[in-house]
Structures are given as structure tokens and as C-alpha cells.
Design a protein around this motif. Structure first.
Motif, PDB file in Angstrom:
ATOM      1  N   PRO A  62      -5.933   4.445   9.977  1.00 25.21           N
ATOM      2  CA  PRO A  62      -5.505   3.184   9.446  1.00 25.21           C
ATOM      3  C   PRO A  62      -6.806   2.120   9.472  1.00 25.21           C
ATOM      4  O   PRO A  62      -7.391   1.952  10.655  1.00 25.21           O
ATOM      5  N   PRO A  85      -3.675   7.845   4.320  1.00 23.85           N
ATOM      6  CA  PRO A  85      -4.006   7.507   5.850  1.00 23.85           C
ATOM      7  C   PRO A  85      -2.709   7.971   6.782  1.00 23.85           C
ATOM      8  O   PRO A  85      -1.775   8.551   6.385  1.00 23.85           O
ATOM      9  N   ALA A  87      -1.197   6.520   8.793  1.00 26.90           N
ATOM     10  CA  ALA A  87      -0.265   5.577   9.066  1.00 26.90           C
ATOM     11  C   ALA A  87      -0.372   4.465   7.850  1.00 26.90           C
ATOM     12  O   ALA A  87      -1.449   4.271   7.300  1.00 26.90           O
ATOM     13  N   CYS A  89      -1.340   1.735   5.276  1.00 28.29           N
ATOM     14  CA  CYS A  89      -2.324   0.729   5.450  1.00 28.29           C
ATOM     15  C   CYS A  89      -2.638   0.587   3.775  1.00 28.29           C
ATOM     16  O   CYS A  89      -2.978   1.297   2.945  1.00 28.29           O
ATOM     17  N   TYR A  93      -9.824   1.062   0.898  1.00 27.95           N
ATOM     18  CA  TYR A  93     -10.438   1.954   1.497  1.00 27.95           C
ATOM     19  C   TYR A  93     -11.943   2.526   0.671  1.00 27.95           C
ATOM     20  O   TYR A  93     -12.914   3.112   1.107  1.00 27.95           O
ATOM     21  N   ALA A 114      -3.217   4.414  -0.425  1.00 34.55           N
ATOM     22  CA  ALA A 114      -3.613   3.126   0.206  1.00 34.55           C
ATOM     23  C   ALA A 114      -4.355   2.291  -0.761  1.00 34.55           C
ATOM     24  O   ALA A 114      -4.147   2.389  -1.982  1.00 34.55           O
ATOM     25  N   THR A 139     -12.884  -2.129   5.366  1.00 28.98           N
ATOM     26  CA  THR A 139     -12.437  -1.047   6.542  1.00 28.98           C
ATOM     27  C   THR A 139     -13.593  -0.941   7.428  1.00 28.98           C
ATOM     28  O   THR A 139     -14.583  -1.448   7.070  1.00 28.98           O
TER      29      THR A 139
END
Length: 235
Positions: A62, A85, A87, A89, A93, A114, A139
Motif C-alpha cells: 500500500p 496492491p 491492501a 489503496c 502508483y 489502484a 507513492t
């Protein structure tokens, strides 16, 4: 924490990948038994583009896109990067610089569950993207995921080397082991739809083209003229 990068993974032959691109996502999804479709939240940032490619799979931490940079080295002509990801997010990215690097290696596009950014630049450079979010938030670097391992993305399992087809309708995954038979099934479906389209253009309707009248009759639908309906329902 380090991840795993699998090298030398088998790929779907590009000859089959290119044939797959002759058919739309909806057709291929139906042709393989209505399977393989990513959830509808994965949408294109552009319109009117259809691409097919072999999946290079990536998991990312994440808020950290380091593994995408690692994956670039494993990409080759005809690939399509598929990123998930570990988790949820919505951060950005991916942008124009990573796209330029992938494009130089012959990568055909990106599917990511994402966010992406630099959307105007991505459109201008003609690098197709299907994403869940658009976000200018960048990120960090340093937390590594995996490259070229089976991943779960938007309700589907994608394995490295699988075929990926994406267009305005979404993204569908075809297992590397079944691409040849799915191509044949898609061709047959297209031929069938061409015949149906011809009948529609002559004025026939779906009830007859698809032989739906027995179904309608067995369901108990009752046709009532207006005057009778008025007497029964408004009295």
C-alpha cells in the motif's frame, strides 16, 4: 521486506494474443462461459482502445510502487502489466515516466487495482491504462512485493503468462491453457451474432431471433388488449 521475482515464466504465444484482440471483452467473456471478467470498478482512462497482451503480474505494498519498477525489467514485447496492491489503496502508483519505460520495452498497457496519475500525458503518449482510481498523490519507495506470481485482482486470479484483453467494456482474463479454445469459441460467437445482426436489420426482434416466445409463454405472461386491461385494472 523483500519479495519474490520469478523469471522466465511461460507466456501465451503472441500469435494467439493478437487474434484475441480481434474480439471484444464482452464476446470473449461470454465465449469462455461468462468467466474471467474483472470487477466493473476497473475502468479505462481512455476511450476507443482495445489491447491484448500476456500478463506480467505484480503485487505492491500500500502506497509504495517500488515493485512496479522491478517488474519493468521482466517485461518484454507483447506483455501487459497487471498490478494489485496487497491492501486497498487509491494513490497514484503509476505515471508517464513508468509508462515511457514500459512502452520502450513493447509493453501494451497497464491494468491496476489502484490509482494512476499523469492521465493527460498517458493519453497523449498512447499508453493504455485500466485502473480503479485516478489520483495525483504519489507513492513512496522501499517496500517490495512480488513479480510473476499468481495474484488476486478485482475478483479474479491472474497467473503470469495468462492472456489479458481490455477495451471500453472492461478487462477479461483468459487462462494460458485455454486461450486457443477460447479464440475458436469467440469466433463462433461472432459468426452467430453477425447472422443475428442481419436479422435485426431486416426488422425482426429478439423474441424471434433468439426463439424466446416459448420461454415467454411458459412463464405465464398474458397479453391483454387495452380496453380489457382498463376494465380489469382501473374499475
Amino acid at each position: 521486506m523483500g519479495g519474490v521475482v520469478v523469471t522466465g515464466t511461460p507466456r501465451t504465444p503472441l500469435s494467439l494474443i493478437d487474434i484475441l484482440a480481434e474480439y471484444g471483452v464482452a464476446t470473449v467473456h461470454e465465449a469462455q462461459g461468462r468467466t474471467g471478467l474483472l470487477a466493473s470498478g476497473i475502468t479505462p482512462i481512455q476511450r476507443g482502445t482495445r489491447v491484448s497482451g500476456t500478463a506480467v503480474t505484480v503485487t505492491v505494498a500500500p502506497g509504495d510502487n517500488t515493485t512496479i519498477a522491478v517488474a519493468v525489467e521482466q517485461c518484454q514485447e507483447g506483455d501487459l502489466l497487471v498490478v494489485a496492491p496487497t491492501a486497498p489503496c487509491d494513490m497514484g502508483y503509476f505515471g508517464d515516466l513508468l509508462a515511457a519505460s514500459l512502452k520502450a520495452r513493447g509493453v501494451r498497457g497497464l491494468v491496476i487495482d489502484a490509482g494512476v496519475r499523469d492521465v493527460a500525458d498517458l493519453r497523449k503518449m498512447g499508453f493504455p491504462v485500466w485502473s480503479r482510481h485516478v489520483s495525483a498523490e504519489g507513492t513512496t519507495k522501499g517496500n517490495l512485493g512480488d513479480v510473476n506470481v499468481p495474484i488476486s485482482i478485482a475478483g479474479q486470479i491472474v497467473r503470469p503468462g495468462d492472456a489479458v484483453l481490455a477495451d471500453d467494456d472492461g478487462v477479461v482474463i483468459v487462462s494460458r491453457a485455454t486461450v486457443a479454445e477460447v479464440v475458436v469459441a469467440a469466433q463462433r460467437r461472432e459468426e452467430k451474432e453477425a447472422l443475428s445482426r442481419g436479422r435485426y436489420l431486416t426488422g425482426e426482434i429478439a423474441l424471434d431471433v433468439n426463439n424466446m416466445r416459448p420461454l415467454i409463454e411458459s412463464s405465464g405472461v398474458r397479453y391483454v388488449d387495452y380496453q380489457t386491461w382498463k376494465e380489469e385494472w382501473t374499475s
